[in-house]
Design an enzyme around this catalytic site. Structure first.
Site, PDB file in Angstrom:
ATOM      1  N   GLN A  94     -31.571  -7.522 -13.195  1.00  0.00           N
ATOM      2  CA  GLN A  94     -32.200  -6.303 -12.692  1.00  0.00           C
ATOM      3  C   GLN A  94     -32.085  -5.148 -13.656  1.00  0.00           C
ATOM      4  OE1 GLN A  94     -29.065  -4.382  -9.769  1.00  0.00           O
ATOM      5  NE2 GLN A  94     -29.217  -6.555  -9.321  1.00  0.00           N
ATOM      6  N   HIS A  96     -32.464  -0.543 -13.382  1.00  0.00           N
ATOM      7  CA  HIS A  96     -32.696   0.615 -12.520  1.00  0.00           C
ATOM      8  C   HIS A  96     -33.407   1.706 -13.310  1.00  0.00           C
ATOM      9  CE1 HIS A  96     -29.959  -1.330  -9.790  1.00  0.00           C
ATOM     10  NE2 HIS A  96     -29.011  -1.319 -10.697  1.00  0.00           N
ATOM     11  N   GLU A 113     -25.136   3.287 -13.490  1.00  0.00           N
ATOM     12  CA  GLU A 113     -23.972   2.766 -12.792  1.00  0.00           C
ATOM     13  C   GLU A 113     -22.872   2.393 -13.773  1.00  0.00           C
ATOM     14  OE1 GLU A 113     -26.241  -0.326 -10.750  1.00  0.00           O
ATOM     15  OE2 GLU A 113     -25.092  -1.853 -11.777  1.00  0.00           O
ATOM     16  N   HIS A 170     -29.228  -5.963 -16.521  1.00  0.00           N
ATOM     17  CA  HIS A 170     -27.864  -6.375 -16.193  1.00  0.00           C
ATOM     18  C   HIS A 170     -27.826  -7.283 -14.978  1.00  0.00           C
ATOM     19  CE1 HIS A 170     -28.607  -2.832 -13.662  1.00  0.00           C
ATOM     20  NE2 HIS A 170     -27.768  -3.382 -12.793  1.00  0.00           N
ATOM     21  N   ARG A 190     -35.998  -6.085  -9.726  1.00  0.00           N
ATOM     22  CA  ARG A 190     -35.550  -7.430 -10.104  1.00  0.00           C
ATOM     23  C   ARG A 190     -36.541  -8.048 -11.072  1.00  0.00           C
ATOM     24  NH1 ARG A 190     -35.343  -8.554  -4.231  1.00  0.00           N
ATOM     25  NH2 ARG A 190     -33.347  -7.717  -3.591  1.00  0.00           N
TER      26      ARG A 190
HETATM   27 ZN    ZN Z   1     -27.505  -2.780 -10.731  1.00  0.00          ZN
END
Ligand code: ZN
Length: 321
Positions: A94, A96, A113, A170, A190
């Protein structure tokens, strides 16, 4: 002034295991939790406050109705989200989006993240980055499912730290448990889900190839690491990331064997998770027992506090963005 203790919001996941059930003494009928959102004000899963004058409110409600606790922040959305993740199987590969893309397309924040690895099986590798040199190559390899060419595997062991800026390809993989500190956002694109079928729906989960290709950073660059370490009283403090490298949050790891007295200076409030051991938090003369799995916020009115015991903590605070 009291710390704000939170009850986690649990999210079952196709890839989840049973470790979080044991850690939080919580059972879901279908088992396999996957994610525990331990400090969350996100609309998809806000945590309940379990003590003090704000008891019964969600963190989301408290942040919006009682800004005094958070130093009168500018925005209405609690900016950070802390989760425990138990990967009993591979997560989807995935990416972001950043703030600009997420605002236009998702009405949500972007998502940078970070992972602090609580546990990793021997030999575990996670996916971090990719090998495509250009957007054309990226498109070719994704469209033609050349995952062995595209995906970059990195060895991982307990105690490792990864900073995962928006745009980084990641995936956590089987046998890894992390505490994730991130921007409060629920947007995931995804690109590959291992061709697995969701037992609940009988279908594959949805992919988001166009959005993924829009947002993946090409070529991939590892962010530089500037981990700094200092000793204060009986505590060893590691700064894992901070602005300007990480504009959205500060993140610290604290190892304590004894006592650590501290002022809440520098940050409007602190987010604290106990990831090892047990001990006490002393706040304005009140004593609270804390242990692995305790999660709380030290609000703006707290001036002095102390930790006592043999503890490992992960502490975060909002950045300057
Ligand atoms: Zn993630």
């Amino acid at each position: 002034m009291e710390p704000i203790f939170l009850a986690p919001y649990f999210r079952p996941k196709i890839w989840g295991g049973h470790k979080l059930e044991r850690l939080f003494h919580y059972r879901v009928p279908e088992g396999k939790i996957g994610e525990a959102w331990v400090i969350s004000g996100h609309r998809s899963g806000p945590d309940k406050i379990i003590n003090g004058p704000l008891k019964g409110l969600t963190l989301r409600e408290a942040y919006q109705r009682h800004p005094v606790y958070f130093g009168y922040p500018k925005g209405k959305e609690f900016p950070l989200l802390v989760k425990f993740l138990d990967a009993n199987d591979n997560l989807s590969v995935q990416v972001h989006p950043d703030d600009a893309y997420a605002k236009i397309n998702e009405n949500d924040s972007g998502k940078t993240e970070s992972w602090y690895v609580l546990q990793a099986d021997p030999g575990a590798q996670l996916i971090y980055g990719h090998h495509a040199k250009s957007k054309e190559q990226l498109r070719d390899w994704i469209t033609n499912q050349k995952w062995h060419k595209l995906l970059r595997y990195v060895p991982v062991k307990t105690g490792d730290f990864f900073y995962v800026p928006a745009g980084t390809v990641h995936a956590l993989t089987k046998g890894i448990m992390v505490i994730e500190t991130q921007q409060s956002s629920d947007v995931t694109y995804r690109l590959y889900d291992w061709d697995r079928i969701d037992a609940k729906t009988g279908k594959k989960r949805q992919l988001h190839l166009k959005q993924a290709m829009d947002t993946i950073q090409v070529p991939h660059h590892d962010p530089e690491k500037h981990i700094e370490q200092q000793t204060q009283q009986d505590a060893v403090i590691k700064t894992l990331v901070s602005p300007p490298q990480s504009p959205h949050f500060y993140l610290y790891q604290i190892d304590l064997d004894g006592r650590w007295d501290q002022e809440r200076s520098g940050h409007p409030y602190w987010l604290v998770s106990v990831i090892k051991g047990s001990g006490k938090l002393i706040c304005d003369g009140h004593i609270y027992s804390i242990a692995l799995g305790s999660n709380f916020i030290l609000p703006n009115q707290v001036q002095h506090f102390a930790f006592e015991g043999k503890l490992r903590l992960v502490i975060s605070a909002p950045g300057n963005k």
